[in-house]
Design an enzyme around this catalytic site. Structure first.
Site, PDB file in Angstrom:
ATOM      1  N   GLY A  69       0.820  -1.199   0.000  1.00  0.00           N
ATOM      2  CA  GLY A  69       0.000   0.000   0.000  1.00  0.00           C
ATOM      3  C   GLY A  69       0.856   1.251   0.000  1.00  0.00           C
ATOM      4  N   GLN A 177      -7.551   1.673   5.156  1.00  0.00           N
ATOM      5  CA  GLN A 177      -8.291   1.197   6.328  1.00  0.00           C
ATOM      6  C   GLN A 177      -9.748   0.865   6.026  1.00  0.00           C
ATOM      7  OE1 GLN A 177      -7.314   0.253   9.257  1.00  0.00           O
ATOM      8  NE2 GLN A 177      -5.174   0.819   8.948  1.00  0.00           N
ATOM      9  N   SER A 194      -4.330  -1.690   0.443  1.00  0.00           N
ATOM     10  CA  SER A 194      -3.315  -2.656   0.850  1.00  0.00           C
ATOM     11  C   SER A 194      -3.992  -3.966   1.227  1.00  0.00           C
ATOM     12  CB  SER A 194      -2.535  -2.101   2.051  1.00  0.00           C
ATOM     13  OG  SER A 194      -1.529  -2.988   2.445  1.00  0.00           O
ATOM     14  N   CYS A 320       3.016   2.964  12.534  1.00  0.00           N
ATOM     15  CA  CYS A 320       3.988   3.063  11.452  1.00  0.00           C
ATOM     16  C   CYS A 320       5.178   3.921  11.842  1.00  0.00           C
ATOM     17  CB  CYS A 320       3.332   3.625  10.203  1.00  0.00           C
ATOM     18  SG  CYS A 320       2.444   5.166  10.478  1.00  0.00           S
TER      19      CYS A 320
END
Length: 377
Positions: A69, A177, A194, A320
């Site tokens: 992603g 998401q 993703s 992240c």
């Protein structure tokens, strides 16, 4: 153990596992070639492309597969900025985008481009009028996520897309998401996603570039994936990702209300069970599976460690960028408590009993950590 970190990655869906094993047997050859095994690999690749495109509301020839992603975001942003450089070098992003968007914006700025960052309210939502006001005649691209990865707030994509269309500015929507979980609003020019977020394997991302959107590869061109993504296609992974998305979407139509009710239970109970807690994110316009709260006087890392010891796998702040020891840029932009932050994101099949047990042990865990640090009620 109870897995409460689906926002980071969803466990591999059984449909993905089955498709992956079949594709490893029948989809190993180079899909660009003309012999039998290659044609079978090509058939698997194009079937997967059609499945994913249909799920995302796109055309197959608009849909390309990337290695993640993050790579999809990088290619989507840099390719559009490159193709529209004559229009200008101005970029608009929201303050709560994923780091892949913000890091790309940072590079654009270091290369001489201009970036306007649109703030959010205390729920983490951008104001569509404020976003529209940031668009200029020299704006080459605007980026707005479909839903926030840390607090679950849904963004006003439809309203922002209308403003971008009126200003003739392409809009890139990072749907990492929300893809597979909730319907994705239309009106965008580019979309990224993703596969491991919906139960597909890691190593597969999706980049959709609408017809009539100006885009040019920022990298040396390659013949693969309509010249949008260089490198050999991961056909088994892509086939597994497509199978997972199709199965996952069907299940979420039934399971999302159940997960949303469990999230609502956490949102309602945690402030009643624990003092000095702030539940974060929009209470209504939100993803069905995600809730975030912050506990004053508790270090987030210590709380996660304690919850892990008690049998709960959760995350905190910005996963992240967790290794930077910086407070979450999302929480900072929202102006909420950044310490003692816990993100609970329920995965497919999360049991109500696991949530009940979580609510039973959480107050004691917070209390022990506060006492250890010398905080008393």
């Amino acid at each position: 153990m109870a897995y409460f970190d689906a926002a980071s990655t969803e466990p591999l869906h059984p449909a993905a596992r089955e498709a992956l094993l079949e594709a490893l047997e029948g989809g190993w050859a180079d899909p660009q070639r003309l012999y039998g095994p290659a044609r079978r690999a090509r058939m698997l690749l194009e079937r997967a492309r059609a499945q994913v495109a249909a799920s995302l509301g796109a055309r197959p020839d608009e849909t390309s597969f990337t290695s993640s992603g993050t790579q999809a975001v990088h290619l989507g942003m840099l390719g559009t900025l490159h193709a529209r450089r004559r229009a200008g070098r101005h970029l608009v992003v929201s303050a709560v985008e994923h780091s892949s968007v913000l890091h790309t914006a940072g590079q654009h700025e270091r290369d001489g481009g201009k970036v306007t960052t649109v703030g959010v309210d205390r729920s983490g939502r951008v104001d569509p009028e404020e976003f529209a006001a940031a668009l200029r005649p020299d704006t080459a691209l605007a980026c707005l996520q479909s839903a926030n990865h840390e607090v679950g707030t849904l963004q006003p994509v439809t309203e922002v897309a209308e403003a971008c269309r009126a200003a003739r500015v392409p809009l890139l929507v990072d749907a990492a998401q929300s893809a597979g979980r909730v319907p994705i609003p239309g009106g965008w020019s580019l979309l990224t996603a993703s596969a491991h977020k919906w139960g597909g394997p890691p190593g597969v991302g999706v980049l959709v570039v609408r017809k009539n959107t100006r885009w040019r590869s920022p990298l040396p061109e390659d013949d693969r994936e309509s010249r949008r993504v260089p490198g050999y296609e991961n056909v088994p992974g892509i086939a597994a990702a497509a199978a997972a998305l199709e199965a996952y979407r069907g299940e979420m139509e039934l399971d999302a209300p159940r997960l949303s009710a469990l999230v609502e239970l956490i949102r309602e109970r945690v402030p009643r069970l624990i003092d000095d807690v702030e539940v974060i994110g929009d209470p209504v316009e939100r993803l069905p599976h995600l809730v975030t709260f912050s506990c004053l006087y508790v270090e987030g890392e210590a709380l996660l460690t304690e919850l892990d010891r008690l049998g709960f796998e959760v995350s905190s702040g910005s996963s992240c960028t967790a290794d930077t020891l910086r407070p979450s840029h999302v929480l900072e932009a929202m102006g909420v408590i950044t310490h003692g932050n816990v993100r609970v994101s329920l995965s497919r099949g999360t049991r109500a009993a696991d949530v009940d047990r979580f609510l039973a042990v959480l107050p004691g865990a917070v209390d022990r950590l506060r006492q250890t640090s010398g905080v008393t009620g």
